[in-house]
Design an enzyme around this catalytic site. Structure first.
Site, PDB file in Angstrom:
ATOM      1  N   ILE A 234      -1.763   3.245   1.004  1.00  0.00           N
ATOM      2  CA  ILE A 234      -1.471   3.647  -0.380  1.00  0.00           C
ATOM      3  C   ILE A 234      -1.544   2.382  -1.236  1.00  0.00           C
ATOM      4  O   ILE A 234      -0.708   1.485  -1.096  1.00  0.00           O
ATOM      5  CB  ILE A 234      -0.068   4.297  -0.485  1.00  0.00           C
TER       6      ILE A 234
ATOM      7  N   GLU B 118      -0.404   2.108   8.897  1.00  0.00           N
ATOM      8  CA  GLU B 118       0.488   1.980  10.057  1.00  0.00           C
ATOM      9  C   GLU B 118       1.944   1.941   9.614  1.00  0.00           C
ATOM     10  O   GLU B 118       2.814   2.598  10.177  1.00  0.00           O
ATOM     11  CB  GLU B 118       0.185   0.699  10.840  1.00  0.00           C
TER      12      GLU B 118
END
Ligand code: THU
Length: 129
Positions: free
Chosen positions: A43, A55
């Site tokens: 993001i 992750e």
């Protein structure tokens, strides 16, 4: 959980990446010891340094949901690259030494692990000694 399903979940999460600046989409799927799957995508932000990797999105979502024990992480990118250094440290902190599968957009995989990606990791034990 089936490894193939975990790979599909990471590839599916990759499609949800918010990557307006780099256009580099990353997806992650994290399996808990109990068999639940948490997904994450990268993001990005116009203030670039606020970007979060796929992750860590998956890991923090799982931790915030109360999960503490993980058994497998899959990371999906276009070209099958390895997690960044910051994510390696966070994976080590929250998962310890778990298998990690890296997959590219064709479905080619590389099998690795937290300890292989971050040898001689700094961790809690270093603060306690
Ligand atoms: N990225 C990840 O999501 N995971 C990584 O391990 C490497 C980098 C993202 C961050 C950024 O949105 C984009 O990939 C390019 O660096």
């Amino acid at each position: 959980m089936n490894r193939k399903i975990l790979i599909e979940k990471a590839q599916q999460a990759r499609k949800r990446a918010y990557a307006k600046y780099s256009n580099f989409q990353v997806g992650a799927a994290l399996e808990t010891d109990g068999g639940k799957i948490y997904q994450g995508c990268n993001i990005e932000n116009a203030s670039y340094s606020l970007t979060i990797c796929a992750e860590r999105t998956a890991l923090f979502t799982a931790i915030a949901a109360g999960e503490r024990h993980f058994k497998h992480l899959v990371v999906a990118t276009e070209n099958g690259v390895s997690p960044c250094g910051a994510c390696r440290q966070v994976i080590w902190e929250l998962c310890g030494d778990i298998p990690i599968t890296i997959v590219d957009k064709e479905g080619n995989t590389i099998e690795t692990s937290s300890s292989e990606l971050l040898p001689k990791a700094f961790g809690k034990q270093d603060l306690d000694s």
